[in-house]
Every structure is written in structure tokens, then in C-alpha cells.
Design a protein around this motif. Structure first.
Motif, mmCIF file in Angstrom:
data_model
loop_
_atom_site.group_PDB
_atom_site.id
_atom_site.type_symbol
_atom_site.label_atom_id
_atom_site.label_comp_id
_atom_site.label_asym_id
_atom_site.label_seq_id
_atom_site.Cartn_x
_atom_site.Cartn_y
_atom_site.Cartn_z
ATOM 1 N N GLN A 26 0.825 -1.202 0.000
ATOM 2 C CA GLN A 26 0.000 0.000 0.000
ATOM 3 C C GLN A 26 0.864 1.259 0.000
ATOM 4 O OE1 GLN A 26 -3.431 0.064 -0.293
ATOM 5 N NE2 GLN A 26 -3.063 -2.094 -0.697
ATOM 6 N N ILE A 27 1.902 1.257 0.782
ATOM 7 C CA ILE A 27 2.813 2.408 0.834
ATOM 8 C C ILE A 27 3.528 2.566 -0.505
ATOM 9 C CG2 ILE A 27 4.941 3.283 1.889
ATOM 10 C CD1 ILE A 27 3.914 2.016 4.519
ATOM 11 N N LEU A 79 3.451 6.109 -2.364
ATOM 12 C CA LEU A 79 4.676 6.903 -2.469
ATOM 13 C C LEU A 79 5.436 6.550 -3.735
ATOM 14 C CD1 LEU A 79 5.994 6.575 1.190
ATOM 15 C CD2 LEU A 79 4.639 8.428 0.218
ATOM 16 N N ARG A 80 6.071 7.511 -4.295
ATOM 17 C CA ARG A 80 6.875 7.262 -5.499
ATOM 18 C C ARG A 80 8.334 7.146 -5.091
ATOM 19 N NH1 ARG A 80 3.750 7.877 -10.239
ATOM 20 N NH2 ARG A 80 1.782 8.798 -9.650
ATOM 21 N N LEU A 81 8.672 5.963 -4.630
ATOM 22 C CA LEU A 81 10.042 5.674 -4.226
ATOM 23 C C LEU A 81 10.579 4.552 -5.097
ATOM 24 C CD1 LEU A 81 9.639 5.615 -0.339
ATOM 25 C CD2 LEU A 81 10.639 7.437 -1.702
ATOM 26 N N ARG A 82 11.870 4.587 -5.294
ATOM 27 C CA ARG A 82 12.503 3.516 -6.062
ATOM 28 C C ARG A 82 12.349 2.183 -5.332
ATOM 29 N NH1 ARG A 82 18.051 5.100 -8.410
ATOM 30 N NH2 ARG A 82 16.609 6.296 -9.667
ATOM 31 N N ARG A 83 12.476 2.245 -4.027
ATOM 32 C CA ARG A 83 12.356 1.035 -3.218
ATOM 33 C C ARG A 83 11.548 1.362 -1.965
ATOM 34 N NH1 ARG A 83 16.003 -2.136 0.351
ATOM 35 N NH2 ARG A 83 15.328 -4.270 0.069
ATOM 36 N N VAL A 84 10.585 0.534 -1.640
ATOM 37 C CA VAL A 84 9.748 0.730 -0.454
ATOM 38 C C VAL A 84 10.538 0.261 0.761
ATOM 39 C CG1 VAL A 84 7.572 0.112 0.666
ATOM 40 C CG2 VAL A 84 7.675 0.361 -1.819
#
Length: 120
Positions: A62-63, A67-72
Motif C-alpha cells: 500500500q505504501i 509513495l513514489r520511491l525507487r524502493r519501499v
């Protein structure tokens, strides 16, 4: 994450009533320690910890979608002991204030004022 838990997106009854107190994220955004408190006895606390472990993959997905992150970040849930320590300190301070008030009240009763008749 707080909104996910409060909206009921996680359908695990073991989580119960939980409050997220803070999150520490590593500088490289690879790990996130999520501190929480919960109501109940140690058994309920353990059940909540187990339920949070079960829900971790879902929460990460879900996160990751939000969020637009390369890696959660990897999520690590920890019970926040600082709240219990704060409550204990507050209780000690209240007890000290009560003892001081009782001591002052007792000293006023034991120290009667001299009468005016004692003069020669």
C-alpha cells in the motif's frame, strides 16, 4: 500508514486499537521503524505485534502504491516503551507532590502558634 490502520484497510482483528507514535526512517530510506502503543495487557500487546507482522507485506504494498520511491522501506514495528516510562515518571511526580502537601499540612498542625498569655 496511520490512515491505512484507522480506515480499516487491514482486516486483522488482532491489531485492535493501536496508535502510531513515531517513525524513524534510515537516511537511505531502506528501513523504517514504526513505533506504536496499544491498549491492553501483555498478551494483547503480543497479539498486536504478531498481527502487525502478518500485515507488514500488505502495508508495504500500500505504501509502495502511494509513495513514489525507487524502493519501499522495510517496515519494522516496535512497541513504544517511552509512553509507559513517561506515565511512570508522571506518577512518581504526583506522589512526591502529594507527600509534600501532606508533610506541610502535618507540620502546620504540629507547630501551634504561641499564645499571647506567655508574655510576662
Amino acid at each position: 500508514m496511520s490512515s491505512l490502520l484507522s480506515r480499516g484497510a487491514v482486516h486483522d482483528p488482532g491489531i485492535g486499537f493501536i496508535t502510531l507514535t513515531r517513525v524513524q526512517v534510515s537516511p537511505d530510506l531502506q528501513q523504517a521503524r514504526v513505533f506504536y502503543t496499544t491498549l491492553g495487557d501483555p498478551k494483547a500487546r503480543k497479539e498486536t505485534a504478531t498481527a502487525l507482522e502478518r500485515a507488514t507485506p500488505f502495508l508495504r504494498r500500500q505504501i509502495g502504491g502511494t509513495l513514489r520511491l525507487r524502493r519501499v522501506p522495510e517496515l519494522e514495528f516496535r512497541f513504544d516503551e517511552s509512553i509507559a516510562h513517561q506515565d511512570r515518571i508522571e506518577q512518581i511526580l504526583r506522589d512526591l507532590h502529594e507527600e509534600e502537601a501532606q508533610r506541610q499540612a502535618g507540620s502546620e498542625e504540629e507547630d501551634p502558634r504561641p499564645d499571647d498569655d506567655t508574655r510576662d
